[in-house]
Design a protein around this motif. Structure first.
Motif, PDB file in Angstrom:
ATOM      1  N   SER A  94      -6.329   2.137  -2.405  1.00  0.00           N
ATOM      2  CA  SER A  94      -5.186   2.286  -1.510  1.00  0.00           C
ATOM      3  C   SER A  94      -5.629   2.759  -0.130  1.00  0.00           C
ATOM      4  O   SER A  94      -5.133   2.282   0.892  1.00  0.00           O
ATOM      5  N   LEU A  95      -6.586   3.680  -0.094  1.00  0.00           N
ATOM      6  CA  LEU A  95      -7.110   4.166   1.185  1.00  0.00           C
ATOM      7  C   LEU A  95      -7.851   3.056   1.930  1.00  0.00           C
ATOM      8  O   LEU A  95      -7.681   2.891   3.137  1.00  0.00           O
ATOM      9  N   THR A 140       1.073   4.337   7.075  1.00  0.00           N
ATOM     10  CA  THR A 140       0.508   3.890   5.806  1.00  0.00           C
ATOM     11  C   THR A 140      -0.817   4.596   5.538  1.00  0.00           C
ATOM     12  O   THR A 140      -1.082   5.017   4.405  1.00  0.00           O
ATOM     13  N   VAL A 163       0.844  -1.200   0.000  1.00  0.00           N
ATOM     14  CA  VAL A 163       0.000   0.000   0.000  1.00  0.00           C
ATOM     15  C   VAL A 163       0.877   1.246   0.000  1.00  0.00           C
ATOM     16  O   VAL A 163       0.561   2.236  -0.679  1.00  0.00           O
ATOM     17  N   LEU A 177      -0.099   8.217   4.552  1.00  0.00           N
ATOM     18  CA  LEU A 177       0.414   8.301   3.179  1.00  0.00           C
ATOM     19  C   LEU A 177      -0.701   8.086   2.168  1.00  0.00           C
ATOM     20  O   LEU A 177      -0.741   8.746   1.127  1.00  0.00           O
ATOM     21  N   ALA A 178      -1.638   7.186   2.447  1.00  0.00           N
ATOM     22  CA  ALA A 178      -2.753   6.958   1.536  1.00  0.00           C
ATOM     23  C   ALA A 178      -3.676   8.174   1.468  1.00  0.00           C
ATOM     24  O   ALA A 178      -4.165   8.527   0.390  1.00  0.00           O
ATOM     25  N   ALA A 200      -6.280   5.615  -5.941  1.00  0.00           N
ATOM     26  CA  ALA A 200      -6.198   6.239  -4.615  1.00  0.00           C
ATOM     27  C   ALA A 200      -7.239   5.673  -3.658  1.00  0.00           C
ATOM     28  O   ALA A 200      -6.955   5.483  -2.479  1.00  0.00           O
ATOM     29  N   ALA A 245      -1.904  10.735  -0.608  1.00  0.00           N
ATOM     30  CA  ALA A 245      -1.976  10.367  -2.022  1.00  0.00           C
ATOM     31  C   ALA A 245      -3.339  10.697  -2.602  1.00  0.00           C
ATOM     32  O   ALA A 245      -3.452  11.156  -3.744  1.00  0.00           O
ATOM     33  N   SER A 263      -5.331   0.605   3.329  1.00  0.00           N
ATOM     34  CA  SER A 263      -4.595   1.141   4.479  1.00  0.00           C
ATOM     35  C   SER A 263      -5.473   1.160   5.729  1.00  0.00           C
ATOM     36  O   SER A 263      -4.980   0.913   6.833  1.00  0.00           O
ATOM     37  N   SER A 306       0.737   3.997  -2.885  1.00  0.00           N
ATOM     38  CA  SER A 306       0.475   5.395  -2.537  1.00  0.00           C
ATOM     39  C   SER A 306       1.544   6.313  -3.122  1.00  0.00           C
ATOM     40  O   SER A 306       1.235   7.402  -3.614  1.00  0.00           O
ATOM     41  N   ILE A 334       0.777   6.625  -6.767  1.00  0.00           N
ATOM     42  CA  ILE A 334      -0.362   7.520  -6.998  1.00  0.00           C
ATOM     43  C   ILE A 334       0.096   8.975  -6.973  1.00  0.00           C
ATOM     44  O   ILE A 334      -0.344   9.788  -7.786  1.00  0.00           O
TER      45      ILE A 334
END
Length: 111
Positions: free
Chosen positions: A55-56, A81, A36, A84-85, A52, A88, A59, A40, A43
């Motif tokens: 990924s969210l 993590t 992930v 960061l998501a 995105a 992103a 996370s 991110s 992205i």
């Protein structure tokens, strides 16, 4: 001060073998969290809005399923993590808000 046989902590008959609890496992890195973080970063570079959101979600899944006793001491934190998501996601949607399409086109020169 008389000690009975059951009260003496040095009594060898009271010894038990040391065993770890069955729920403990060996330290292992979280592969989902690392992937992930890679996605991110990808992205943020490519500004791909469609990656995105998954990924969210992944996370958030890694934060919910964290096991503090199973993580390595220097491993990635699930909260980093998640942060960061979210960054992103913001970085992928930020150009839609800040960039005005009418300003980006150059006016044609008058002849």
């Amino acid at each position: 001060m008389s000690n009975t046989a059951g009260d003496d902590p040095r009594d060898p008959s009271a010894e038990t073998k040391f065993t770890f609890p069955e729920t403990w496992q060996a330290d292992a890195s979280d592969g989902l969290s690392a992937s992930v973080m890679f996605i991110s970063g990808l992205i943020m570079v490519t500004r791909n809005r469609f990656l995105a959101w998954p990924s969210l979600v992944l996370s958030i899944n890694s934060v919910i399923n964290q096991h503090p006793l199973r993580t390595k001491e220097g491993g990635n934190s699930p909260f980093s993590t998640l942060l960061l998501a979210v960054c992103a996601l913001i970085a992928s949607y930020l150009p839609l808000v800040l960039v005005n399409p009418s300003r980006t086109q150059m006016p044609l020169p008058v002849q």
